[in-house]
Design a protein around this motif. Structure first.
Motif, PDB file in Angstrom:
ATOM      1  N   GLY A  85       0.794  -1.213   0.000  1.00 24.75           N
ATOM      2  CA  GLY A  85       0.000   0.000   0.000  1.00 24.75           C
ATOM      3  C   GLY A  85       0.831   1.270   0.000  1.00 24.75           C
ATOM      4  N   GLN A  86       2.153   1.156   0.216  1.00 23.31           N
ATOM      5  CA  GLN A  86       3.015   2.330   0.251  1.00 23.31           C
ATOM      6  C   GLN A  86       3.759   2.557  -1.064  1.00 23.31           C
ATOM      7  OE1 GLN A  86       5.502   1.665   3.795  1.00 23.31           O
ATOM      8  NE2 GLN A  86       4.447   3.431   4.661  1.00 23.31           N
ATOM      9  N   GLY A  87       3.612   1.658  -2.011  1.00 20.56           N
ATOM     10  CA  GLY A  87       4.344   1.782  -3.266  1.00 20.56           C
ATOM     11  C   GLY A  87       3.765   2.840  -4.188  1.00 20.56           C
ATOM     12  N   ASN A  88       4.607   3.284  -5.136  1.00 22.70           N
ATOM     13  CA  ASN A  88       4.132   4.247  -6.116  1.00 22.70           C
ATOM     14  C   ASN A  88       4.205   3.704  -7.552  1.00 22.70           C
ATOM     15  OD1 ASN A  88       6.901   4.357  -6.462  1.00 22.70           O
ATOM     16  ND2 ASN A  88       7.095   6.537  -6.067  1.00 22.70           N
ATOM     17  N   VAL A  89       4.801   2.517  -7.752  1.00 22.43           N
ATOM     18  CA  VAL A  89       4.805   1.871  -9.067  1.00 22.43           C
ATOM     19  C   VAL A  89       4.169   0.482  -9.010  1.00 22.43           C
ATOM     20  CG1 VAL A  89       6.745   3.183  -9.992  1.00 22.43           C
ATOM     21  CG2 VAL A  89       7.184   1.042  -8.775  1.00 22.43           C
ATOM     22  N   ALA A  90       3.981  -0.033  -7.838  1.00 17.14           N
ATOM     23  CA  ALA A  90       3.232  -1.253  -7.520  1.00 17.14           C
ATOM     24  C   ALA A  90       2.840  -1.106  -6.053  1.00 17.14           C
ATOM     25  CB  ALA A  90       4.067  -2.510  -7.745  1.00 17.14           C
ATOM     26  N   GLN A  91       1.956  -1.956  -5.567  1.00 12.59           N
ATOM     27  CA  GLN A  91       1.483  -1.817  -4.187  1.00 12.59           C
ATOM     28  C   GLN A  91       2.613  -1.912  -3.159  1.00 12.59           C
ATOM     29  OE1 GLN A  91      -1.658  -1.175  -2.856  1.00 12.59           O
ATOM     30  NE2 GLN A  91      -2.056  -0.552  -4.953  1.00 12.59           N
ATOM     31  N   ASN A  92       3.675  -2.690  -3.470  1.00  7.75           N
ATOM     32  CA  ASN A  92       4.766  -2.880  -2.522  1.00  7.75           C
ATOM     33  C   ASN A  92       6.131  -2.477  -3.084  1.00  7.75           C
ATOM     34  OD1 ASN A  92       4.606  -5.063  -4.308  1.00  7.75           O
ATOM     35  ND2 ASN A  92       5.562  -6.462  -2.856  1.00  7.75           N
ATOM     36  N   ILE A  93       6.154  -1.691  -4.168  1.00  4.64           N
ATOM     37  CA  ILE A  93       7.398  -1.218  -4.769  1.00  4.64           C
ATOM     38  C   ILE A  93       7.341   0.309  -4.845  1.00  4.64           C
ATOM     39  CG2 ILE A  93       8.918  -1.277  -6.786  1.00  4.64           C
ATOM     40  CD1 ILE A  93       8.664  -4.005  -5.487  1.00  4.64           C
ATOM     41  N   PHE A  94       8.355   0.950  -4.251  1.00  5.50           N
ATOM     42  CA  PHE A  94       8.455   2.404  -4.285  1.00  5.50           C
ATOM     43  C   PHE A  94       9.658   2.781  -5.122  1.00  5.50           C
ATOM     44  CE2 PHE A  94      10.074   6.457  -2.833  1.00  5.50           C
ATOM     45  CZ  PHE A  94       8.936   7.242  -2.787  1.00  5.50           C
ATOM     46  N   GLU A  95       9.433   3.555  -6.162  1.00  7.80           N
ATOM     47  CA  GLU A  95      10.540   4.034  -6.989  1.00  7.80           C
ATOM     48  C   GLU A  95      10.956   5.409  -6.496  1.00  7.80           C
ATOM     49  OE1 GLU A  95      11.724   5.191 -11.554  1.00  7.80           O
ATOM     50  OE2 GLU A  95       9.620   4.935 -11.049  1.00  7.80           O
ATOM     51  N   GLY A  96      12.273   5.600  -6.274  1.00  7.50           N
ATOM     52  CA  GLY A  96      12.788   6.885  -5.824  1.00  7.50           C
ATOM     53  C   GLY A  96      13.980   6.692  -4.914  1.00  7.50           C
ATOM     54  N   ASP A  97      14.516   7.827  -4.443  1.00  4.17           N
ATOM     55  CA  ASP A  97      15.722   7.787  -3.619  1.00  4.17           C
ATOM     56  C   ASP A  97      15.457   7.422  -2.164  1.00  4.17           C
ATOM     57  OD1 ASP A  97      17.373   8.443  -5.756  1.00  4.17           O
ATOM     58  OD2 ASP A  97      17.028  10.589  -5.470  1.00  4.17           O
ATOM     59  N   ALA A  98      14.303   7.785  -1.636  1.00  4.34           N
ATOM     60  CA  ALA A  98      14.001   7.519  -0.224  1.00  4.34           C
ATOM     61  C   ALA A  98      12.571   7.013  -0.088  1.00  4.34           C
ATOM     62  CB  ALA A  98      14.183   8.786   0.604  1.00  4.34           C
ATOM     63  N   PRO A  99      12.394   5.780   0.431  1.00  7.56           N
ATOM     64  CA  PRO A  99      11.036   5.243   0.577  1.00  7.56           C
ATOM     65  C   PRO A  99      10.312   5.895   1.741  1.00  7.56           C
ATOM     66  CG  PRO A  99      12.591   3.767   1.605  1.00  7.56           C
ATOM     67  CD  PRO A  99      13.406   4.870   0.943  1.00  7.56           C
ATOM     68  N   PRO A 100       8.980   5.754   1.773  1.00  6.55           N
ATOM     69  CA  PRO A 100       8.242   6.281   2.924  1.00  6.55           C
ATOM     70  C   PRO A 100       8.589   5.480   4.176  1.00  6.55           C
ATOM     71  CG  PRO A 100       6.799   4.992   1.507  1.00  6.55           C
ATOM     72  CD  PRO A 100       8.116   5.093   0.797  1.00  6.55           C
ATOM     73  N   PRO A 101       8.456   6.088   5.350  1.00 10.06           N
ATOM     74  CA  PRO A 101       8.736   5.338   6.584  1.00 10.06           C
ATOM     75  C   PRO A 101       7.700   4.237   6.783  1.00 10.06           C
ATOM     76  CG  PRO A 101       7.736   7.441   7.109  1.00 10.06           C
ATOM     77  CD  PRO A 101       7.985   7.444   5.622  1.00 10.06           C
ATOM     78  N   PRO A 102       8.067   3.199   7.532  1.00 12.91           N
ATOM     79  CA  PRO A 102       7.088   2.134   7.802  1.00 12.91           C
ATOM     80  C   PRO A 102       5.888   2.700   8.554  1.00 12.91           C
ATOM     81  CG  PRO A 102       9.226   1.612   8.794  1.00 12.91           C
ATOM     82  CD  PRO A 102       9.332   2.970   8.176  1.00 12.91           C
ATOM     83  N   PRO A 103       4.726   2.078   8.368  1.00 14.93           N
ATOM     84  CA  PRO A 103       3.550   2.549   9.107  1.00 14.93           C
ATOM     85  C   PRO A 103       3.726   2.287  10.603  1.00 14.93           C
ATOM     86  CG  PRO A 103       3.058   0.507   7.962  1.00 14.93           C
ATOM     87  CD  PRO A 103       4.438   0.924   7.537  1.00 14.93           C
ATOM     88  N   PRO A 104       3.013   3.030  11.447  1.00 17.76           N
ATOM     89  CA  PRO A 104       3.124   2.787  12.889  1.00 17.76           C
ATOM     90  C   PRO A 104       2.590   1.405  13.229  1.00 17.76           C
ATOM     91  CG  PRO A 104       1.343   4.323  12.423  1.00 17.76           C
ATOM     92  CD  PRO A 104       2.050   4.073  11.125  1.00 17.76           C
ATOM     93  N   PRO A 105       3.113   0.796  14.295  1.00 18.74           N
ATOM     94  CA  PRO A 105       2.633  -0.531  14.682  1.00 18.74           C
ATOM     95  C   PRO A 105       1.158  -0.496  15.050  1.00 18.74           C
ATOM     96  CG  PRO A 105       4.196   0.318  16.306  1.00 18.74           C
ATOM     97  CD  PRO A 105       4.107   1.326  15.203  1.00 18.74           C
ATOM     98  N   THR A 106       0.496  -1.599  14.809  1.00 15.12           N
ATOM     99  CA  THR A 106      -0.914  -1.711  15.147  1.00 15.12           C
ATOM    100  C   THR A 106      -1.065  -2.479  16.450  1.00 15.12           C
ATOM    101  OG1 THR A 106      -1.118  -3.732  13.858  1.00 15.12           O
ATOM    102  CG2 THR A 106      -1.620  -1.683  12.730  1.00 15.12           C
ATOM    103  N   ASP A 107      -2.200  -2.304  17.079  1.00 16.81           N
ATOM    104  CA  ASP A 107      -2.494  -3.022  18.314  1.00 16.81           C
ATOM    105  C   ASP A 107      -2.700  -4.493  17.972  1.00 16.81           C
ATOM    106  OD1 ASP A 107      -3.305  -3.894  20.789  1.00 16.81           O
ATOM    107  OD2 ASP A 107      -5.236  -2.874  20.747  1.00 16.81           O
ATOM    108  N   PRO A 108      -1.912  -5.403  18.570  1.00 15.43           N
ATOM    109  CA  PRO A 108      -2.041  -6.821  18.234  1.00 15.43           C
ATOM    110  C   PRO A 108      -3.309  -7.481  18.753  1.00 15.43           C
ATOM    111  CG  PRO A 108      -0.480  -6.547  20.006  1.00 15.43           C
ATOM    112  CD  PRO A 108      -0.892  -5.160  19.571  1.00 15.43           C
ATOM    113  N   GLY A 109      -4.042  -6.814  19.589  1.00 16.59           N
ATOM    114  CA  GLY A 109      -5.275  -7.393  20.111  1.00 16.59           C
ATOM    115  C   GLY A 109      -5.060  -8.044  21.457  1.00 16.59           C
ATOM    116  N   PRO A 110      -6.125  -8.515  22.063  1.00 19.41           N
ATOM    117  CA  PRO A 110      -6.044  -9.031  23.424  1.00 19.41           C
ATOM    118  C   PRO A 110      -5.453 -10.439  23.540  1.00 19.41           C
ATOM    119  CG  PRO A 110      -8.267  -9.239  22.608  1.00 19.41           C
ATOM    120  CD  PRO A 110      -7.485  -8.479  21.557  1.00 19.41           C
TER     121      PRO A 110
END
Length: 129
Positions: A85-110
């Motif tokens: 979901g962070q890619g710009n040429v495919a869903q998981n591929i980012f073209e460029g010099d610096a990729p976006p930072p990873p998303p914040p961690p999610t709550d794993p649940g109870p």
């Protein structure tokens, strides 16, 4: 007939075994993924920066039919493997010099056992680490 306490201990032991087995399996998969970089990616950092030029094999996205790479195939590219979901040429591929930072961690649940809730969930079966 077993007491309720014995049943809880058996269930807790089963949960701990499953959690430990799942953690070891994830470690093995992660280690294996780090050992074999994709073509064009550095062996010591397989997520990038990777390089692709005309004539190289296609960049692997996991599914080239539903998640193809869309870029100019007549020039070279620098790209990164990123979270889906962070890619710009495919869903998981980012073209460029610096990729976006990873998303914040999610709550794993109870139902995830961690250092903070182990004693509460597993009681005496919680490892003292």
């Amino acid at each position: 007939m077993h007491s309720a306490g014995t049943c809880k201990k058996v269930i807790a032991a089963g949960l701990l075994s499953a959690a430990l087995a799942g953690g070891m399996g994830l470690t093995a998969v992660t280690t294996a993924a780090r050992a074999d970089a994709w073509p064009g990616c550095p062996d010591d950092h397989p997520s990038g920066p990777c390089h692709w030029c005309p004539g190289n094999p296609p960049v692997q996205t996991g599914n080239h039919v539903t998640n193809p790479v869309h870029w100019d195939e007549s020039v070279c590219h620098t790209y990164w493997y990123v979270y889906f979901g962070q890619g710009n040429v495919a869903q998981n591929i980012f073209e460029g010099d610096a990729p976006p930072p990873p998303p914040p961690p999610t709550d794993p649940g109870p139902f995830v056992i961690n250092r903070d809730n182990c004693q509460q969930i597993l009681g005496m079966f919680c490892p003292k680490a």
